[in-house]
Design a protein around this motif. Sequence first.
Motif, PDB file in Angstrom:
ATOM      1  N   VAL A  14       0.835  -1.193   0.000  1.00  0.00           N
ATOM      2  CA  VAL A  14       0.000   0.000   0.000  1.00  0.00           C
ATOM      3  C   VAL A  14       0.873   1.248   0.000  1.00  0.00           C
ATOM      4  O   VAL A  14       1.915   1.293   0.658  1.00  0.00           O
ATOM      5  CB  VAL A  14      -0.941   0.008   1.230  1.00  0.00           C
ATOM      6  N   ALA A  15       0.453   2.251  -0.757  1.00  0.00           N
ATOM      7  CA  ALA A  15       1.110   3.565  -0.738  1.00  0.00           C
ATOM      8  C   ALA A  15       0.037   4.624  -0.920  1.00  0.00           C
ATOM      9  O   ALA A  15      -0.984   4.379  -1.580  1.00  0.00           O
ATOM     10  CB  ALA A  15       2.170   3.678  -1.835  1.00  0.00           C
ATOM     11  N   ARG A  16       0.278   5.804  -0.363  1.00  0.00           N
ATOM     12  CA  ARG A  16      -0.692   6.892  -0.437  1.00  0.00           C
ATOM     13  C   ARG A  16      -0.051   8.103  -1.089  1.00  0.00           C
ATOM     14  O   ARG A  16       1.039   8.508  -0.686  1.00  0.00           O
ATOM     15  CB  ARG A  16      -1.232   7.220   0.958  1.00  0.00           C
ATOM     16  N   PHE A  17      -0.736   8.638  -2.077  1.00  0.00           N
ATOM     17  CA  PHE A  17      -0.232   9.802  -2.814  1.00  0.00           C
ATOM     18  C   PHE A  17      -0.966  11.043  -2.331  1.00  0.00           C
ATOM     19  O   PHE A  17      -2.193  11.056  -2.225  1.00  0.00           O
ATOM     20  CB  PHE A  17      -0.470   9.613  -4.315  1.00  0.00           C
ATOM     21  N   VAL A  18      -0.194  12.105  -2.051  1.00  0.00           N
ATOM     22  CA  VAL A  18      -0.766  13.368  -1.598  1.00  0.00           C
ATOM     23  C   VAL A  18      -0.293  14.460  -2.542  1.00  0.00           C
ATOM     24  O   VAL A  18       0.909  14.634  -2.760  1.00  0.00           O
ATOM     25  CB  VAL A  18      -0.344  13.702  -0.158  1.00  0.00           C
ATOM     26  N   GLY A  19      -1.235  15.186  -3.119  1.00  0.00           N
ATOM     27  CA  GLY A  19      -0.887  16.261  -4.041  1.00  0.00           C
ATOM     28  C   GLY A  19      -2.130  16.978  -4.504  1.00  0.00           C
ATOM     29  O   GLY A  19      -3.159  16.996  -3.813  1.00  0.00           O
ATOM     30  N   SER A  20      -2.047  17.566  -5.709  1.00  0.00           N
ATOM     31  CA  SER A  20      -3.211  18.241  -6.264  1.00  0.00           C
ATOM     32  C   SER A  20      -4.362  17.260  -6.422  1.00  0.00           C
ATOM     33  O   SER A  20      -5.529  17.606  -6.293  1.00  0.00           O
ATOM     34  CB  SER A  20      -2.859  18.863  -7.614  1.00  0.00           C
ATOM     35  N   VAL A  65      10.636  -3.622  -4.120  1.00  0.00           N
ATOM     36  CA  VAL A  65      10.701  -4.134  -5.488  1.00  0.00           C
ATOM     37  C   VAL A  65       9.625  -3.501  -6.374  1.00  0.00           C
ATOM     38  O   VAL A  65       9.875  -3.157  -7.531  1.00  0.00           O
ATOM     39  CB  VAL A  65      10.567  -5.671  -5.492  1.00  0.00           C
ATOM     40  N   VAL A  66       8.418  -3.337  -5.832  1.00  0.00           N
ATOM     41  CA  VAL A  66       7.325  -2.793  -6.640  1.00  0.00           C
ATOM     42  C   VAL A  66       7.214  -1.277  -6.503  1.00  0.00           C
ATOM     43  O   VAL A  66       6.343  -0.671  -7.121  1.00  0.00           O
ATOM     44  CB  VAL A  66       5.974  -3.440  -6.264  1.00  0.00           C
ATOM     45  N   ARG A  67       8.092  -0.675  -5.718  1.00  0.00           N
ATOM     46  CA  ARG A  67       8.047   0.783  -5.548  1.00  0.00           C
ATOM     47  C   ARG A  67       8.113   1.530  -6.871  1.00  0.00           C
ATOM     48  O   ARG A  67       7.339   2.457  -7.097  1.00  0.00           O
ATOM     49  CB  ARG A  67       9.194   1.208  -4.624  1.00  0.00           C
ATOM     50  N   PRO A  68       9.035   1.186  -7.795  1.00  0.00           N
ATOM     51  CA  PRO A  68       9.066   1.903  -9.079  1.00  0.00           C
ATOM     52  C   PRO A  68       7.748   1.813  -9.855  1.00  0.00           C
ATOM     53  O   PRO A  68       7.355   2.775 -10.514  1.00  0.00           O
ATOM     54  CB  PRO A  68      10.205   1.213  -9.842  1.00  0.00           C
ATOM     55  N   ALA A  69       7.063   0.671  -9.757  1.00  0.00           N
ATOM     56  CA  ALA A  69       5.782   0.531 -10.447  1.00  0.00           C
ATOM     57  C   ALA A  69       4.725   1.438  -9.832  1.00  0.00           C
ATOM     58  O   ALA A  69       3.932   2.071 -10.541  1.00  0.00           O
ATOM     59  CB  ALA A  69       5.317  -0.930 -10.412  1.00  0.00           C
ATOM     60  N   LEU A  70       4.702   1.528  -8.498  1.00  0.00           N
ATOM     61  CA  LEU A  70       3.753   2.421  -7.839  1.00  0.00           C
ATOM     62  C   LEU A  70       4.066   3.884  -8.159  1.00  0.00           C
ATOM     63  O   LEU A  70       3.150   4.692  -8.332  1.00  0.00           O
ATOM     64  CB  LEU A  70       3.785   2.192  -6.324  1.00  0.00           C
ATOM     65  N   GLU A  71       5.354   4.213  -8.234  1.00  0.00           N
ATOM     66  CA  GLU A  71       5.730   5.577  -8.586  1.00  0.00           C
ATOM     67  C   GLU A  71       5.294   5.907 -10.012  1.00  0.00           C
ATOM     68  O   GLU A  71       4.864   7.032 -10.293  1.00  0.00           O
ATOM     69  CB  GLU A  71       7.242   5.752  -8.436  1.00  0.00           C
ATOM     70  N   SER A  72       5.403   4.933 -10.922  1.00  0.00           N
ATOM     71  CA  SER A  72       4.949   5.157 -12.296  1.00  0.00           C
ATOM     72  C   SER A  72       3.449   5.420 -12.332  1.00  0.00           C
ATOM     73  O   SER A  72       2.974   6.304 -13.042  1.00  0.00           O
ATOM     74  CB  SER A  72       5.289   3.940 -13.167  1.00  0.00           C
ATOM     75  N   ALA A  73       2.694   4.664 -11.528  1.00  0.00           N
ATOM     76  CA  ALA A  73       1.246   4.876 -11.470  1.00  0.00           C
ATOM     77  C   ALA A  73       0.921   6.247 -10.901  1.00  0.00           C
ATOM     78  O   ALA A  73      -0.008   6.927 -11.351  1.00  0.00           O
ATOM     79  CB  ALA A  73       0.590   3.779 -10.636  1.00  0.00           C
ATOM     80  N   ALA A  74       1.691   6.687  -9.913  1.00  0.00           N
ATOM     81  CA  ALA A  74       1.414   7.956  -9.239  1.00  0.00           C
ATOM     82  C   ALA A  74       1.715   9.170 -10.111  1.00  0.00           C
ATOM     83  O   ALA A  74       1.184  10.253  -9.859  1.00  0.00           O
ATOM     84  CB  ALA A  74       2.211   8.048  -7.940  1.00  0.00           C
ATOM     85  N   THR A  75       2.562   9.005 -11.142  1.00  0.00           N
ATOM     86  CA  THR A  75       2.876  10.155 -12.002  1.00  0.00           C
ATOM     87  C   THR A  75       1.639  10.681 -12.723  1.00  0.00           C
ATOM     88  O   THR A  75       1.609  11.839 -13.137  1.00  0.00           O
ATOM     89  CB  THR A  75       3.940   9.775 -13.037  1.00  0.00           C
ATOM     90  N   VAL A  76       0.627   9.833 -12.854  1.00  0.00           N
ATOM     91  CA  VAL A  76      -0.602  10.245 -13.530  1.00  0.00           C
ATOM     92  C   VAL A  76      -1.330  11.336 -12.745  1.00  0.00           C
ATOM     93  O   VAL A  76      -2.028  12.169 -13.322  1.00  0.00           O
ATOM     94  CB  VAL A  76      -1.517   9.019 -13.727  1.00  0.00           C
ATOM     95  N   PHE A  77      -1.131  11.371 -11.421  1.00  0.00           N
ATOM     96  CA  PHE A  77      -1.881  12.295 -10.573  1.00  0.00           C
ATOM     97  C   PHE A  77      -1.287  13.691 -10.529  1.00  0.00           C
ATOM     98  O   PHE A  77      -1.830  14.569  -9.876  1.00  0.00           O
ATOM     99  CB  PHE A  77      -1.977  11.730  -9.153  1.00  0.00           C
ATOM    100  N   GLY A  78      -0.170  13.917 -11.206  1.00  0.00           N
ATOM    101  CA  GLY A  78       0.415  15.248 -11.249  1.00  0.00           C
ATOM    102  C   GLY A  78       1.374  15.484 -10.097  1.00  0.00           C
ATOM    103  O   GLY A  78       1.980  14.558  -9.559  1.00  0.00           O
ATOM    104  N   VAL A  79       1.508  16.747  -9.717  1.00  0.00           N
ATOM    105  CA  VAL A  79       2.479  17.136  -8.687  1.00  0.00           C
ATOM    106  C   VAL A  79       2.016  16.636  -7.320  1.00  0.00           C
ATOM    107  O   VAL A  79       0.853  16.806  -6.949  1.00  0.00           O
ATOM    108  CB  VAL A  79       2.658  18.665  -8.654  1.00  0.00           C
ATOM    109  N   GLY A  80       2.937  16.032  -6.597  1.00  0.00           N
ATOM    110  CA  GLY A  80       2.609  15.538  -5.274  1.00  0.00           C
ATOM    111  C   GLY A  80       3.696  14.615  -4.771  1.00  0.00           C
ATOM    112  O   GLY A  80       4.769  14.504  -5.366  1.00  0.00           O
ATOM    113  N   VAL A  81       3.422  13.919  -3.685  1.00  0.00           N
ATOM    114  CA  VAL A  81       4.396  13.040  -3.044  1.00  0.00           C
ATOM    115  C   VAL A  81       3.755  11.690  -2.774  1.00  0.00           C
ATOM    116  O   VAL A  81       2.639  11.608  -2.244  1.00  0.00           O
ATOM    117  CB  VAL A  81       4.896  13.645  -1.718  1.00  0.00           C
ATOM    118  N   LEU A  82       4.461  10.626  -3.149  1.00  0.00           N
ATOM    119  CA  LEU A  82       4.013   9.275  -2.846  1.00  0.00           C
ATOM    120  C   LEU A  82       4.653   8.842  -1.542  1.00  0.00           C
ATOM    121  O   LEU A  82       5.881   8.830  -1.407  1.00  0.00           O
ATOM    122  CB  LEU A  82       4.396   8.319  -3.974  1.00  0.00           C
TER     123      LEU A  82
END
Length: 249
Positions: free
Chosen positions: A60-66, A97-114
């Motif tokens: 699980v990861a949580r993205f906070v941003g716009s 190991v899956v962190r890069p994949a989650l970061e790739s998914a989070a780029t869709v949400f724009g500016v913010g922090v995962l």
Amino acid sequence: MITTDLMHAQAVGALVQSLPTPVRLRPVAYVGERMLIDGRLATGPDTDGTFPEQVGQAIVARFVGSTSADLALVLADPNSLDAAAGPQTSLVSRADVVRPALESAATVFGVGVLGDSTIEDAAALFADAETTVYELTDGITVSGWFALRMRANGSSNGVSRPSADLSGGKIGRINNVEMTMTVEIGRTKMAVRDVLSLEPGAVIELDRSAGAPADVLLNGRLIAHGEIVVVDQDYAVRITRILDIHEGA
């Protein structure tokens, strides 16, 4: 204008592109009734019974941003990630190991922090009616599931908090007021004679161990913790935790 459904599709598409799986997986929107029974996730009568029971081992990861979102990934065979971690599996967790994949998914949400990737029980997230779930399949078998829940800014774990209207009213008068943000990696106390004796090359020991999070202060008030990173040769801070009011006091 990007719709929520399109954003979901782009996020899971970016995720599967970066997942370290032997074969490229294809996302398929999960349809069916999801419910919690005695705190455990169960499939409804209209499902095919393939929904995961092992959501207690979700990454699980949580993205906070716009745009903010909760993300959770479950693999039917999590042991498959150990090979991608390399021989030193004790140093690299499955969440790493899956962190890069989650970061790739989070780029869709724009500016913010995962936020940090953690292994935790995601049954409530998967069962939430506002969560979009995708089956990850190779065309024959389902190899994993990805849950994505968008949430309004200022909410945490799906619980909304009232927020003020920043576009108008009295609070709108201070929108352009500048505030000083400081990142602090540690402190120490020194006698005046020790300060006067400092020379180039001197080492000052701080009250914080290596690798500990840095403090982020707004006008001298602690508001968050973060880690120091380098962006285009410049130092920056990646926010890892936003503090509640009583924590920052």
